[in-house]
Write an enzyme that holds these catalytic residues in place. Structure first.
Site, short mmCIF file in Angstrom:
data_model
loop_
_atom_site.label_atom_id
_atom_site.label_comp_id
_atom_site.label_asym_id
_atom_site.label_seq_id
_atom_site.Cartn_x
_atom_site.Cartn_y
_atom_site.Cartn_z
N ASP A 85 0.34 27.37 1.58
CA ASP A 85 -1.05 27.14 1.78
C ASP A 85 -1.59 26.59 0.45
O ASP A 85 -0.84 26.60 -0.70
CB ASP A 85 -1.64 28.28 2.18
CG ASP A 85 -3.24 28.19 2.45
OD1 ASP A 85 -3.65 26.98 2.85
OD2 ASP A 85 -3.92 29.22 2.70
N GLU A 106 -3.51 21.97 -2.28
CA GLU A 106 -4.04 20.74 -2.26
C GLU A 106 -3.93 20.11 -3.88
O GLU A 106 -3.83 18.97 -3.91
CB GLU A 106 -5.39 20.69 -1.95
CG GLU A 106 -5.71 21.03 -0.48
CD GLU A 106 -5.44 22.32 -0.04
OE1 GLU A 106 -5.40 23.47 -0.91
OE2 GLU A 106 -4.89 22.16 0.95
N ASP A 127 -8.90 25.30 7.52
CA ASP A 127 -10.04 26.46 7.76
C ASP A 127 -10.99 25.73 8.64
O ASP A 127 -12.11 25.53 8.42
CB ASP A 127 -10.56 26.94 6.72
CG ASP A 127 -9.42 27.77 6.09
OD1 ASP A 127 -8.11 27.99 6.48
OD2 ASP A 127 -9.79 27.95 4.70
C1 GLC Z 1 -6.87 29.63 3.56
C2 GLC Z 1 -5.91 29.20 4.49
C3 GLC Z 1 -6.18 30.17 5.48
C4 GLC Z 1 -5.49 31.63 5.21
C5 GLC Z 1 -6.25 32.19 3.69
C6 GLC Z 1 -5.63 33.53 3.10
O1 GLC Z 1 -8.11 29.69 3.54
O2 GLC Z 1 -6.36 27.95 4.89
O3 GLC Z 1 -5.30 29.96 6.64
O4 GLC Z 1 -5.56 32.64 6.00
O5 GLC Z 1 -6.23 31.08 2.85
O6 GLC Z 1 -4.43 33.06 2.62
#
Ligand code: GLC
Length: 792
Positions: A403, A406, A477
């Protein structure tokens, strides 16, 4: 740009064209795939999407006359003019793709004294400073699809999008020009004339699909080379096949990854995770995977565990595994700046992190506070990152969730000139931003493969074209809103058309508070999307299948169980995806290109070729209109009622009913009920045959079988069964084992033939006992390599 076309020379598949002011290259990748290249920034391609491309030797002719170079392959004729203008024709002489020669005339933005609007928080749309720009003529009957993960409608005509991977936590809407992923691949659809354009440029780029001016559509970039592929159809299926020939297909995943997955930020401490697992089993709701979000870590240090919350992770993971649960943990790229922390110290010592121009390690802020960014552009750094996956797998982790890649940053965006190093070549952030997540996932994939020998399970948020080779994707998200459920359909369909066969959204929605009704409707969609994961944010209302009321829980149970029944169908689709590049979730037009009513159906999709899903995506809907494509008959999955294609019907939709239609004639494989993959040894393959009541039908289905986890299938350790069904006056079903390589094969095959009232069933020449069930018959036979069944 390049002036007059002067001469050319051919070297194998590559044609070098000399112009007055430079050189351009045309490579015939295959007879329907051509690459156009002008080295504006650098001679080498350094593509992050196209790896190990085999350029087949293929026949083509070239002629130069009046400053026009013609390249003719078996499938298309390409004409190259001065200034590197390009037109592509099919063999019948129809113009498919034409470079636009007119004036660029953007519509006027009457901004007036925009300062005033800015004071209220409005933003004036900004144009990129294009260095690379290509415009093509737009025709009225062109439809546009693909381009990865996008808000808005299925057909992208009239939209303008950007490629700059962006973590924007605001509710995603149609005004969003960019999200987490950059897949600069466009499908131009016209009946019998479709083609794809893949613009392999990693700098910030844009696609304008007739928004600027309806006479042309274009792609552009702020820097880099002109490097794009024309991919001929003429069907969209062929375009996808061509695109995934270049960028790779989705490898077959482990079977359990197609089961139901439960996630939430944050499932801690250990007692909560155990409680969750217990609930699934006690409540008789199948589930294979539990996710741990950032808070399992020690101070958000990647590759660590918070021992206050998880005293003995090995023990917990082992015990969960005994109950059939696989655990996936999140790993972000940001490494905490913290002397004494192994990963940070190692990376600093070896120079593994991105730096500023003066070679000082670049620091920004993410979850752990001050953090540094691994230089994933370097082979050595990727190896190091890959090695680190062992820390997780040796603890018992089964998959990795990447995650914030980007890459995200909380202290303003990374400046353009943060420096990365590609094995000796210095590269600025602005060039590699869009591939950062991709390279991280590639390292993760390679690490999991080396550590476990199994098919890696990686999930990523950010990526570039070609990600399907390494990772499944979720769409970031979203919010628990009806609008986001609605939007997820065109978004996933286009992501699938862009090569990402294995994808999904956060079921139930990530931000905001879900309701029982919304979760019920969302799980009905999720059950048919390849990645089926319920996820929600910290601070939002609980969203597990049982978190609302009994009705919601029952609906969740029903659809999750339906998914488990259909697991072999999903597995077959993933196998097909690896071979052909075709997605699992498909827009209707992919199989009905001659039915123009399908071109802009945003609220229905096909799951594979045989199941049409028309979910409810509005609160309170008691019925909905369902369009059934022309040319086939469709059977209501719930009632068995049969409908002609080519019409809109109205379907009642009580809360526990998602309209599902099976294509008449189709075969669907089923598994018995299980709480998780591997709970039962499956000896019987159940084949459901959906005959039409009225029509003659003929269909073919390929059922695939292997160990569900290893790479042995690549050495032939699998079985394949080809099932053909032909319904005329009598019905003939033939099952042939077309590949025999896996010894733990099905022992029996159970056939359920719907819409049949036979007086006899003959199997390989002998009468076979059958039972009447519903509006059909059922019989079970011992598996053989060649089975012929006559039903009359
Ligand atoms: C980001 C991700 C989400 C995750 C969060 C905490 O917002 O997109 O899926 O739960 O980070 O790690």
């Amino acid at each position: 740009m390049l002036g007059k076309l002067l001469s050319y020379n051919v070297e194998e598949n590559k044609i070098k064209v000399a112009f007055e002011k430079g050189e351009g290259y045309i490579t015939v990748i295959k007879s329907g795939i051509i690459n156009f290249f002008v080295p504006l920034l650098r001679e080498e391609k350094l593509s992050k999407a196209v790896e190990n491309l085999t350029v087949e030797k293929c026949e083509f002719n070239t002629t130069l006359k009046d400053e026009v170079l013609t390249v003719s392959t078996e499938e298309i004729n390409v004409k190259i003019y001065s200034d590197f203008k390009v037109d592509v024709y099919d063999k019948a002489g129809s113009l498919l793709c034409e470079d636009y020669r007119g004036k660029r005339e953007p519509f006027v933005r009457r901004a007036g004294d925009f300062k005033l609007a800015e004071d209220e928080g409005h933003e004036l749309a900004k144009d990129l400073k294009d260095k690379v720009y290509v415009a093509k003529t737009m025709e009225e009957d062109m439809f546009f699809y693909g381009m990865g993960e996008r808000t808005g409608s299925l057909n992208k005509r009239g939209y303008h999008y950007r490629n700059w991977n962006t973590d924007n936590p605001n509710p995603h809407g149609e005004t969003f020009e960019q999200l987490y992923k950059s897949i600069p691949f466009l499908i131009n659809f016209r009946e019998n004339k479709s083609f794809g354009l893949f613009f392999d440029n990693t700098f910030e780029s844009s696609f304008d699909l007739g928004k600027e001016n309806p006479n042309y559509y274009s792609f552009a970039s702020v820097d880099g080379n002109l490097d794009y592929y024309f991919i001929y159809g003429p069907s969209v299926k062929e375009v996808i096949k061509g695109y995934t020939h270049i960028t790779g297909t989705t490898p077959l995943p482990q079977l359990w990854t197609l089961g139901y997955q439960q996630c939430r930020w944050s499932y801690t401490p250990e007692a909560r995770v155990r409680e969750l697992a217990k609930n699934f089993r006690e409540k008789d709701i199948p589930c294979d995977t539990l996710f741990l979000d950032i808070d399992y870590m020690d101070g958000y240090r990647v590759f660590t565990w918070d021992k206050n919350k998880f005293e003995n992770p090995e023990k917990m993971l082992k015990e969960l595994k005994e109950q059939g649960f696989k655990v996936v943990t999140i790993i972000d790229p940001g490494v905490k700046k913290d002397t004494g922390y192994k990963i940070y110290d190692e990376g600093i010592k070896k120079g593994y992190f991105a730096t500023d121009k003066d070679n000082v390690v670049y620091v920004n802020k993410v979850w752990p506070g001050d953090a540094v960014y691994p230089n994933f552009l370097s082979t050595e750094v990727r190896k190091w990152w890959a090695e680190n996956q062992k820390i997780m797998t040796e603890t018992g982790v089964s998959g990795i969730w990447n995650d914030m890649n980007e890459p995200a940053s909380f202290n303003g965006p990374l400046p353009d000139d943060v420096m990365f190093n590609e094995d000796g070549l210095k590269v600025e952030h602005r060039e590699i931003h869009n591939v950062y997540g991709q390279l991280m996932s590639k390292a993760t994939y390679n690490g999991l493969k080396a550590a476990t020998g199994k098919r890696p399970y990686v999930i990523t948020r950010a990526c570039y074209a070609g990600i399907q080779k390494y990772s499944t994707c979720w769409t970031g998200d979203n919010q628990s809103t009806w609008e986001h459920l609605r939007m997820s359909l065109p978004m996933l369909m286009n992501l699938g058309l862009s090569g990402v066969a294995f994808c999904g959204t956060d079921v139930g929605g990530f931000g905001f508070d879900c309701t029982g009704e919304l979760l019920s409707r969302w799980v009905q969609v999720g059950a048919f999307t390849p990645l089926f994961r319920n996820h929600s944010s910290m601070g939002t209302r609980d969203q597990e299948p049982w978190a609302f009321d009994e009705t919601t829980e029952a609906v969740n149970r029903k659809y999750i169980k339906l998914r488990y029944k259909l697991l072999p169908y999903f597995y077959d689709l993933m196998r097909e995806a690896e071979k052909s590049g075709l997605p699992v979730i498909r827009p209707l037009f992919l199989h009905y290109e001659n039915d123009s009513n399908t071109y802009e159906v945003n609220d229905e999709f096909l799951c594979g070729e045989n199941i049409l899903v028309a979910p409810v995506i509005e609160q309170g809907r008691k019925c909905r209109v369902v369009y059934l494509p022309k040319g086939d008959k469709w059977i209501d999955y719930w009632t068995g009622e049969e409908f002609d294609g080519g019409q809109n019907i109205i379907r009642e939709t009580p809360i526990d009913l998602c309209p599902i239609y099976i294509k008449a004639g189709a075969v669907l494989p089923y598994y018995p009920e299980q709480h998780y993959v591997g709970e039962k040894q499956i000896d019987t393959l159940e084949l459901q045959v959906f005959l039409s009541n009225s029509d003659e039908t003929s269909s073919k289905y390929i059922s695939y079988e292997d160990d569900g986890e290893s790479f042995n299938y690549r050495d032939g350790v699998y079985n394949e069964y080809e099932i053909s069904v032909e319904k005329k006056e009598v019905t003939n079903i033939n099952l042939v084992k077309t590949h025999n390589g896996y010894t733990l094969a099905y022992k029996d095959i159970k056939f359920t033939v719907n819409n049949a009232e036979p007086t006899e069933v003959i199997v390989n020449g002998e009468g076979c006992a059958f039972e009447k069930v519903g509006n059909g018959v059922e019989f079970k036979i011992t598996a053989k390599d060649d089975i012929n069944i006559v039903i009359r």
